[in-house]
Scaffold this active site. Structure first.
Site, PDB file in Angstrom:
ATOM      1  N   CYS A 162       0.980  -1.496   0.174  1.00  0.00           N
ATOM      2  CA  CYS A 162       0.334  -0.025   0.019  1.00  0.00           C
ATOM      3  C   CYS A 162       0.747   1.288   0.368  1.00  0.00           C
ATOM      4  O   CYS A 162       0.602   2.018  -0.575  1.00  0.00           O
ATOM      5  CB  CYS A 162      -0.981  -0.107   1.088  1.00  0.00           C
ATOM      6  SG  CYS A 162      -2.171   1.218   1.347  1.00  0.00           S
ATOM      7  N   CYS A 190      -6.527  -4.170   6.893  1.00  0.00           N
ATOM      8  CA  CYS A 190      -7.872  -3.352   6.500  1.00  0.00           C
ATOM      9  C   CYS A 190      -8.688  -3.500   5.166  1.00  0.00           C
ATOM     10  O   CYS A 190     -10.284  -3.337   5.830  1.00  0.00           O
ATOM     11  CB  CYS A 190      -7.397  -1.752   5.666  1.00  0.00           C
ATOM     12  SG  CYS A 190      -6.811  -1.693   3.988  1.00  0.00           S
TER      13      CYS A 190
END
Length: 374
Positions: free
Chosen positions: A101, A203
């Protein structure tokens, strides 16, 4: 400077934005919408990027008096971070989605878009320090260092960014020694997120069930669990759900003959087989890593020259261990060889991020390709 503050909706990014404003920068807040399901809600401390988080980020921006926008990066997130997560597990490797990410979203998609819009830097709520040094010839260099907050230090997941992107990154929380200090700072500034729970786990797997997420995306693929002699000792629903070093959730049909615990020592995706064995088979002192990214000056990692007196870390909050490292190439791609000079590491899995430190300074990063005992 014109600074784009990445605001997740949590306390860290809110305080980071506040400090950027206080430093006199022209700050604009942006929330990255990464989930395709805009209506999803957090479950306690699980998950992020929900509609609630976007609202919290907006309220923080209002308190700070800065413009605020929401950028939809969900498609890019799915095509890079989530796709990499699935393909790595499917290939029998163990990825770190936070590293990906930072590589593809926060310091590629976000930073590149910010640069195109005329911003000088991106500020985030990461716990890490940037140290600027000036050489005798006037050349200025920026170094990435650990945060003084050992518990929250995120230099490990930031090492992949490389020197060019580090030059356009700001980490205002670098000097904070504890999360309590950050929360107190948020409360002092009237930010409502001061007591908001931290998010944790992956997440995009908000319920914490990684195996279930993989099964939903990759399907059921029944196979065998075997010991190191090839004897079948159990069954599984997909080799992709196992990682080297794993002990729990193996579903073994019978105990080892010596009664000792068994661990995953290999994941053979070509035959959809999981191999288990004793703990001593997990210890390694040699590691080969590919896709290397170096943050140190070129002369410090000349190809073929060993870097002594360094440490390597293979988990986000794992203990660093003494090593020596040299830069190499593999199929024309930067790589690194690692020899551990202290104690061996246990359960190193292909796909993990390996970060090289000298003291608190990050020298480089690579993705583990193989690990073995010399």
């Amino acid at each position: 400077m014109r600074v784009l503050a990445a605001m997740s909706g949590g306390v860290d990014s809110a305080v980071a934005a506040a400090l950027a404003v206080e430093a006199g920068h022209d700050v604009v807040g942006v929330h990255m919408a990464l989930s395709r399901n805009r209506d999803q809600f957090r479950t306690g401390s699980r998950g992020c990027c929900s509609i609630e988080d976007a609202g919290d980020a907006r309220r923080a921006a209002d308190v700070l008096g800065i413009p605020y926008y929401v950028w939809d990066l969900s498609e890019r997130f799915e095509e890079t971070v989530v796709a990499d997560f699935l393909s790595e597990y499917e290939a029998g490797r163990t990825p770190n989605p936070c590293v990906r990410c930072n590589e593809h979203i926060k310091f590629e998609a976000l930073l590149d878009k910010a640069t195109a819009l005329g911003f000088d830097a991106v500020a985030t709520g990461h716990y890490a320090q940037v140290v600027t040094r000036e050489a005798p010839d006037g050349t200025v260099s920026r170094e990435l260092h650990r945060s003084p907050n050992d518990e929250k230090d995120q230099s490990y997941v930031l090492a992949v960014m490389g020197p060019d992107r580090l030059a356009r990154a700001m980490f205002p929380l670098g000097g904070f020694a504890s999360k309590a200090e950050v929360r107190a700072e948020a409360e002092r500034r009237g930010l409502s997120v001061s007591a908001k729970p931290d998010s944790y786990d992956i997440c995009f797997v908000a319920d914490g069930d990684t195996r279930g997420f993989l099964r939903d995306r990759l399907g059921s693929r029944p196979g065998e669990v075997v010991d190191t002699d090839g004897a079948v000792v159990g069954e599984h629903d997909g080799a992709y759900a196992f990682t080297v070093g794993q002990r729990k959730g193996l579903g073994l049909g019978r105990p080892a003959a010596d009664g000792r615990a068994r661990y995953v020592v290999d994941v053979q995706t070509s035959t959809n087989t999981v191999v288990v064995g004793p703990a001593e088979l997990l210890s390694v002192d040699r590691i080969g890593a590919g896709k290397a990214v170096w943050l140190a000056a070129p002369h410090e990692h000349a190809d073929g020259a060993w870097l002594d007196d360094v440490e390597v870390q293979v988990r986000a909050h794992g203990a660093p261990v003494p090593a020596r490292v040299r830069a190499t190439t593999a199929d024309g791609v930067p790589a690194m060889d690692v020899e551990l000079t202290g104690r061996p590491l246990r359960g190193v899995a292909a796909g993990q991020s390996l970060v090289v430190y000298r003291g608190t300074r990050v020298l480089g990063q690579g993705t583990v390709a193989r690990a073995w005992r010399g």
